[in-house]
Design an enzyme around this catalytic site. Structure first.
Site, PDB file in Angstrom:
ATOM      1  N   GLU A   1       0.996  -1.154   0.045  1.00  0.00           N
ATOM      2  CA  GLU A   1      -0.076  -0.116  -0.006  1.00  0.00           C
ATOM      3  C   GLU A   1       0.941   1.149  -0.063  1.00  0.00           C
ATOM      4  O   GLU A   1       1.734   1.566   0.726  1.00  0.00           O
ATOM      5  CB  GLU A   1      -0.771  -0.215   1.317  1.00  0.00           C
TER       6      GLU A   1
ATOM      7  N   ASP B   1      -6.488   9.191  10.277  1.00  0.00           N
ATOM      8  CA  ASP B   1      -5.060   8.677  10.690  1.00  0.00           C
ATOM      9  C   ASP B   1      -4.626   9.312  11.926  1.00  0.00           C
ATOM     10  O   ASP B   1      -4.729  10.319  12.470  1.00  0.00           O
ATOM     11  CB  ASP B   1      -4.249   9.267   9.586  1.00  0.00           C
TER      12      ASP B   1
END
EC number: 4.2.1.20
Lengths: 424, 271
Positions: B54, B65
């Site tokens: 990724e 995040d």
């Protein structure tokens, strides 16, 4: 349903006298509510992590029930009257209006509400909704601290735990409001990542919400964010325009020619605009923060200079660079210092129903001081953008025109800025 | 979905084939542009036994995040990283032998336009795309445009997702289903969330696509435990904390080898 609610409200007297189900726009009075996916045309929607979708569904479903529930409306109405201090009056300001080409200027006095700004309307509505949701904790973002103070106020009133996210830079700039929130029993968390201002406080509030969503309501402060926030916040702010429309009709016998309001996220502007949307001859003017001027890039001209993007869960106009990264906004007024804007404003702009302009720091501060000296009213610097806009608009529309201006808050919180700006 | 492999793209076919040999899948994450020679990390990941990689395209407002990936994104942006430069770096490197999956927030996709963005990914050799702030009903248009460009749009499932919606997500997700192990943001955790097992089991009921478990998987023990429920794991913050602390490609290769070994051991166990 709407009609019967109307009739019942009108005959009960003491309760539900200010606001009815139809006054919350959800009463079905208009056909322009966002669709089932929360879209105003191409704007709005829900661009959030999957984990938050069930919570947003829950809030939307509960609000759908609440907005036609007479018990909820009466409770909200009761708080607006007995706690927030509604209805707020309208004040004609002829000495100030001399600088507006002789046009008639009427101010909607949201500065006279408890906590000193229109934000109290939304927080009371959402705090009631929080209790209906069975949640015990509210979180909120704040820039200058006004929404944080309002949220902490409502949380204290209703016995909810309250956590406010505020950029570390803003905490320093607005130490007085940090103290207020603490005094009201809230926990203030300084946000030290990103640019340490409002947009980063919103990011951090979203992170808290996704972690604690089972017992927490995110008491969003403006008509931006994912659906249903743009609709809910608008409906709770809508009382501003509902009252003002009646008051102007009573005072002048006709509708105003134009309505003017400052636009940051856009809640006070939607609040006063929305009751006039059907009045085609009433112009709607929104004034964004032009900061130090559009040319040098230090501004918050989201609608007038931005482009379509997605920020904080909503598709709308945003300030972004050529790579799609959010650009920091700039304004002397913390309440307008936001690089996004509510999706309904984006939609009103594109449809042409409302017109948006920029007002610079200097123009806003001139109007700020002029209103103080000519009328004995110290406005918030946010509201001063609308005042400056109305001065220009009055000169364009001429002496026959009546302009309704949303004086969205009072200027006590801005004394530090004013002392510096004017060398007081 | 009578024969899902018929419509499956390259990422899904690759992950299915590996899974069907009994292998636990490993997808490490790196923030694109984090260091001048950042693509060396990709080679190290592949060498350590990654099954897919990724690549994060950093965005200024990463609401999902935690602090590690935030810092990685800020660091990369401060270095001048951008979608364009990261994809140019990828175009310039030889094939690492496993699928590359880009991940970013929706504004960067919308900014370039769906077609242009997906075409650019394809040109850079990327096969999959994860957009964590694009939930299933907002994703329909991008899913189609991406598929036309040969990009598989991966959807995320969360512990809070109700079962009917989970079925929809699993049906529309391409490449694999990304199971978010917990209610929260990316970042290392002391233990695998209890919600991970339940969520994976619920996804299994509605699809036989590969299911990768992500968020909070940071140690070999956690990878081993995750493997008991899912087809594999996504490891992001544990990688990026090491990168931010100065670990080079060889250090990361050694770290990922411990995860690889844990996954391999787990699959030797009777299941």
């Amino acid at each position: 349903m709407t009609d019967s609610v109307h009739r019942e409200e009108r005959t009960t007297g003491a309760e539900g006298v200010l606001i009815t189900s139809a006054d919350l726009a959800g009463g079905g009075v208009r056909g322009d509510d966002p669709d089932i996916r929360g879209k105003f045309g191409v704007f709005g929607g829900r661009y959030v992590p999957e984990a938050l979708i069930p919570a947003l569904d829950e809030v939307a479903a509960e609000y759908e029930k609440a907005k036609t529930d007479l018990g909820f409306i009466r409770e909200f109405d009761h708080l607006l009257r007995t706690y927030a201090g509604r209805p707020t009056t309208i004040t004609e300001v002829p000495r100030f209006a001399e600088q507006a080409g002789g046009a008639r200027l009427l101010l909607k006095r949201e500065d006279l509400t408890h906590t000193g700004a229109h934000k109290i309307n939304n927080v009371l509505g959402q705090a009631l909704l929080t209790k209906r949701l069975g949640k015990t904790r509210v979180i909120a973002e704040t820039g200058a601290g006004q929404h944080g103070v309002a949220t902490a106020t409502a949380a204290a009133l209703m016995g909810l735990e309250c956590v406010i996210y505020m950029g570390a830079v803003d905490c320093e700039r607005q130490a007085l409001n940090v103290a207020r929130m603490k005094l009201l029993g809230a926990t203030v968390v300084p946000v030290t990542n990103g640019s340490q201002t409002l947009k980063d406080a919103i990011n951090e509030a979203f992170r808290d919400w996704v972690t604690n969503v089972d017992r927490t309501h995110y008491l969003f402060g403006t008509v931006a964010g994912p659906h249903p926030f743009p609709e809910i916040v608008r409906d709770f702010a809508r009382i501003i325009g509902v009252e003002a429309r009646r008051q102007v009709l009573e005072l002048t016998g006709r509708l105003p020619d134009a309505v003017a309001a400052a636009v940051g996220g856009g809640s006070n502007a939607i609040g006063i605009f929305h009751a006039f949307l059907d009045d085609e001859n009433v112009q709607l003017h929104g004034y964004e923060a032009g900061g130090r001027g559009a040319e040098n890039g230090e501004h918050a001209l989201t609608l007038t200079k931005g482009s379509i993007g997605v920020l904080h869960g909503s598709r709308t106009y945003v300030l972004q660079d050529e790579e799609g990264q959010t650009i920091e906004s700039h304004s002397i007024s913390a309440g307008l210092d936001y690089p996004g804007v509510g999706p309904e404003h984006a939609w009103l702009k594109d449809s042409g129903r409302a017109v948006y302009h920029g007002v610079t720091d200097a123009e806003a501060m001139e109007a700020f001081s002029l209103l103080a000296r000519t009328e004995g009213i110290i406005p918030a610097i946010e509201s001063s953008h609308a005042l400056a806009g109305a001065l220009k608009l009055g000169r364009e529309l001429g002496p026959e025109a009546t302009i309704l201006v949303n004086l969205s808050g009072r200027g006590d919180k801005d004394m530090g800025t004013a002392m510096k700006y004017f060398n007081l | 979905m009578t024969n899902p492999t018929l419509a499956a793209g390259a990422v899904e076919r690759h992950l299915r084939a590996r899974r069907d040999t009994g292998r636990g899948l490993l997808m490490p994450y790196v923030t694109g542009g984090i260091t001048p020679g950042w693509t060396d990390y990709l080679r190290a990941f592949a060498a350590a036994g990654a099954d897919a990689i990724e690549v994060g395209l950093p965005f200024s407002d990463p609401t999902l995040d935690g602090v590690t990936i935030q810092q990685a994104g800020e660091t990369a942006l401060a270095r001048g990283a951008s979608t364009r430069r990261i994809l140019a770096d990828l175009s310039g490197m030889p094939d690492v032998g496993v699928p590359l999956v880009a991940s970013t927030y929706y504004n960067l996709v919308l900014h370039d336009g769906h077609e242009a963005f997906c075409a650019a990914l394809r040109r850079a050799g990327v096969g999959g795309l994860i957009v964590p702030d694009l939930p299933v009903h907002e994703a329909d248009e991008l899913t189609d445009v991406a598929a036309d460009a040969g990009i598989e749009l991966v959807l995320l499932a969360s512990p809070a997702t109700p079962q009917p919606r989970l079925a929809e997500i699993s049906c529309r997700s391409r490449g694999f289903v990304y199971a978010v192990s917990l209610m929260g943001t990316t970042g290392e955790r002391a233990a695998l969330a209890v919600s991970a097992a339940e969520l994976t089991e619920r996804i299994r009921r509605v699809t036989d696509q590969p299911v990768l478990l992500g968020f909070g998987i940071s140690t070999p023990d956690q990878a081993r435990e995750a493997r008991r429920h899912a087809d594999g794991v996504v490891v992001g913050a544990a990688v990026m904390r090491r990168v931010l602390d100065g670990a080079g490609p060889d250090d990361l290769r050694a770290f990922l080898a411990t995860l690889r070994q844990a996954l391999d051991q787990e699959c030797d166990r009777p299941r």
